[in-house]
Motif scaffolding. Sequence first.
Motif, PDB file in Angstrom:
ATOM      1  N   THR A 290       0.826  -1.200   0.000  1.00 16.16           N
ATOM      2  CA  THR A 290       0.000   0.000   0.000  1.00 16.16           C
ATOM      3  C   THR A 290       0.869   1.262   0.000  1.00 16.16           C
ATOM      4  O   THR A 290       2.088   1.198   0.210  1.00 16.16           O
ATOM      5  N   LYS A 291       0.228   2.400  -0.188  1.00 16.08           N
ATOM      6  CA  LYS A 291       0.918   3.691  -0.182  1.00 16.08           C
ATOM      7  C   LYS A 291       1.616   3.911   1.166  1.00 16.08           C
ATOM      8  O   LYS A 291       2.711   4.480   1.222  1.00 16.08           O
ATOM      9  N   THR A 292       0.994   3.474   2.241  1.00 17.04           N
ATOM     10  CA  THR A 292       1.582   3.647   3.572  1.00 17.04           C
ATOM     11  C   THR A 292       2.935   2.972   3.668  1.00 17.04           C
ATOM     12  O   THR A 292       3.912   3.558   4.163  1.00 17.04           O
ATOM     13  N   GLU A 293       3.031   1.737   3.181  1.00 15.26           N
ATOM     14  CA  GLU A 293       4.289   0.998   3.260  1.00 15.26           C
ATOM     15  C   GLU A 293       5.374   1.616   2.384  1.00 15.26           C
ATOM     16  O   GLU A 293       6.550   1.618   2.745  1.00 15.26           O
ATOM     17  N   VAL A 294       4.976   2.164   1.247  1.00 19.65           N
ATOM     18  CA  VAL A 294       5.933   2.822   0.357  1.00 19.65           C
ATOM     19  C   VAL A 294       6.375   4.157   0.954  1.00 19.65           C
ATOM     20  O   VAL A 294       7.570   4.491   0.957  1.00 19.65           O
ATOM     21  N   ASP A 295       5.423   4.936   1.478  1.00 11.31           N
ATOM     22  CA  ASP A 295       5.754   6.239   2.059  1.00 11.31           C
ATOM     23  C   ASP A 295       6.620   6.092   3.304  1.00 11.31           C
ATOM     24  O   ASP A 295       7.525   6.894   3.545  1.00 11.31           O
ATOM     25  N   ASN A 296       6.345   5.068   4.130  1.00  8.42           N
ATOM     26  CA  ASN A 296       7.164   4.828   5.322  1.00  8.42           C
ATOM     27  C   ASN A 296       8.627   4.599   4.940  1.00  8.42           C
ATOM     28  O   ASN A 296       9.540   5.087   5.597  1.00  8.42           O
ATOM     29  N   ALA A 297       8.836   3.843   3.873  1.00  2.00           N
ATOM     30  CA  ALA A 297      10.190   3.518   3.450  1.00  2.00           C
ATOM     31  C   ALA A 297      10.946   4.738   2.960  1.00  2.00           C
ATOM     32  O   ALA A 297      12.157   4.869   3.187  1.00  2.00           O
ATOM     33  N   ALA A 298      10.258   5.635   2.273  1.00  2.00           N
ATOM     34  CA  ALA A 298      10.911   6.806   1.690  1.00  2.00           C
ATOM     35  C   ALA A 298      11.486   7.741   2.754  1.00  2.00           C
ATOM     36  O   ALA A 298      12.333   8.588   2.450  1.00  2.00           O
ATOM     37  N   LYS A 299      11.052   7.585   3.999  1.00  2.00           N
ATOM     38  CA  LYS A 299      11.541   8.432   5.089  1.00  2.00           C
ATOM     39  C   LYS A 299      12.785   7.859   5.756  1.00  2.00           C
ATOM     40  O   LYS A 299      13.360   8.471   6.645  1.00  2.00           O
ATOM     41  N   LEU A 300      13.165   6.653   5.346  1.00  2.00           N
ATOM     42  CA  LEU A 300      14.258   5.941   6.017  1.00  2.00           C
ATOM     43  C   LEU A 300      15.474   5.777   5.109  1.00  2.00           C
ATOM     44  O   LEU A 300      15.358   5.869   3.887  1.00  2.00           O
ATOM     45  N   THR A 301      16.597   5.499   5.718  1.00  2.00           N
ATOM     46  CA  THR A 301      17.821   5.185   4.961  1.00  2.00           C
ATOM     47  C   THR A 301      18.428   3.899   5.507  1.00  2.00           C
ATOM     48  O   THR A 301      18.179   3.524   6.668  1.00  2.00           O
ATOM     49  N   ALA A 302      19.234   3.262   4.708  1.00  2.00           N
ATOM     50  CA  ALA A 302      19.941   2.064   5.158  1.00  2.00           C
ATOM     51  C   ALA A 302      20.854   2.400   6.326  1.00  2.00           C
ATOM     52  O   ALA A 302      21.011   1.606   7.255  1.00  2.00           O
ATOM     53  N   GLN A 303      21.452   3.580   6.302  1.00  2.00           N
ATOM     54  CA  GLN A 303      22.353   3.983   7.375  1.00  2.00           C
ATOM     55  C   GLN A 303      21.626   4.018   8.716  1.00  2.00           C
ATOM     56  O   GLN A 303      22.138   3.521   9.725  1.00  2.00           O
ATOM     57  N   GLN A 304      20.420   4.568   8.722  1.00  2.00           N
ATOM     58  CA  GLN A 304      19.627   4.609   9.944  1.00  2.00           C
ATOM     59  C   GLN A 304      19.295   3.210  10.428  1.00  2.00           C
ATOM     60  O   GLN A 304      19.420   2.883  11.613  1.00  2.00           O
ATOM     61  N   LEU A 305      18.844   2.381   9.496  1.00  2.00           N
ATOM     62  CA  LEU A 305      18.408   1.020   9.837  1.00  2.00           C
ATOM     63  C   LEU A 305      19.569   0.170  10.315  1.00  2.00           C
ATOM     64  O   LEU A 305      19.426  -0.627  11.239  1.00  2.00           O
ATOM     65  N   CYS A 306      20.717   0.331   9.675  1.00  2.00           N
ATOM     66  CA  CYS A 306      21.890  -0.442  10.085  1.00  2.00           C
ATOM     67  C   CYS A 306      22.363  -0.031  11.474  1.00  2.00           C
ATOM     68  O   CYS A 306      22.929  -0.843  12.216  1.00  2.00           O
ATOM     69  N   ALA A 307      22.116   1.219  11.833  1.00  2.00           N
ATOM     70  CA  ALA A 307      22.507   1.712  13.159  1.00  2.00           C
ATOM     71  C   ALA A 307      21.476   1.341  14.211  1.00  2.00           C
ATOM     72  O   ALA A 307      21.700   1.526  15.408  1.00  2.00           O
ATOM     73  N   GLY A 308      20.320   0.815  13.764  1.00  2.00           N
ATOM     74  CA  GLY A 308      19.270   0.445  14.696  1.00  2.00           C
ATOM     75  C   GLY A 308      18.564   1.640  15.291  1.00  2.00           C
ATOM     76  O   GLY A 308      17.943   1.547  16.347  1.00  2.00           O
ATOM     77  N   SER A 309      18.609   2.763  14.579  1.00  2.00           N
ATOM     78  CA  SER A 309      17.992   3.983  15.119  1.00  2.00           C
ATOM     79  C   SER A 309      16.673   4.302  14.438  1.00  2.00           C
ATOM     80  O   SER A 309      16.326   3.681  13.446  1.00  2.00           O
TER      81      SER A 309
END
Length: 309
Positions: A290-309
């Motif tokens: 859905t649009k929600t799942e796509v929009d949520n992803a666009a706010k994130l980066t791999a760097q953030q996710l890899c840092a667990g933040s």
Amino acid sequence: MTANRWTRRDFFRSSGLTAAALVGGPALIAGCSRVDDGTTSASQSADPLARFKQAGTIKVGIANEQPYGYRDKDGNLTGEAPEVARVIFKALGVDNLEAQIVDSFGSLIPGLQSKQYDFIAAGMFITPERCSQIAFSNPDYAGTTAFLVAKGNPKKITSFEEIAQGDAKVGVLEGAVEKGYAESGGVKGGQIQVFPNQNAAFKGILAGRVDAIALTAVSLRWTLQQQYAEEPLEVTESFVPVVDGKEQLGAGGFGFRKEDTGLIEAFNAELKKLQDSNGVLPLIEKFGFTKTEVDNAAKLTAQQLCAGS
């Protein structure tokens, strides 16, 4: 609330199996130049994107898991991740994806590390643990968790904490983050059953081996609709698990070898263009996203996710 974005399959390993299928490939940022005699410098010949463009093909690892990356009934490579990758790699000058199917989702990372294929397109969640093994693109979707239960949800399962307080058993996929979610929610080891793949998990709940299957809401809804629509099963309302006080919103991306930095940069640049032009959702909404799942992803980066933040 801030979400600590983990991934649905957090602890998967990789070892390859079957092969074949076509899609597009990524263009790397080449840090080398063409010399006067028309040949390429040594640094350019080592550039993986340059090699993929010359070959017209890039090898991609998938786990044959719907709706993330699989072969359809005609043998064509499709799914959320391959469809996005196909468009990005075509823009980068690589027209074909050659699919390598592994025996389990947990085999994907080892297969990439041993160079059985060049990248992973399987909707893999980006987690600090996985980031210690491979590199990731920025995410293209971010989703929530749900349970597959018997029709009517007789044990009223809506959270891992509820499972921990009773005698219900929950199934998870091999190497998936859901096992960690369950343990963090207090679910005992004897209440957790590990299955090698989705099909085995669905058969397990139908056979009464478990009372629930924990997985992403998108994956459960899709598999139920496509393969088990006649069975007495249903998917609960989705939720975001909490571990150590932090929400675990699963964000999926594409896996690459750590040394392929130029390839990742080029891939991310094309992904950003696709996100900015609202081009991701039309590619994946047919798979239940859905649009929600796509929009949520666009706010994130791999760097953030890899840092667990």
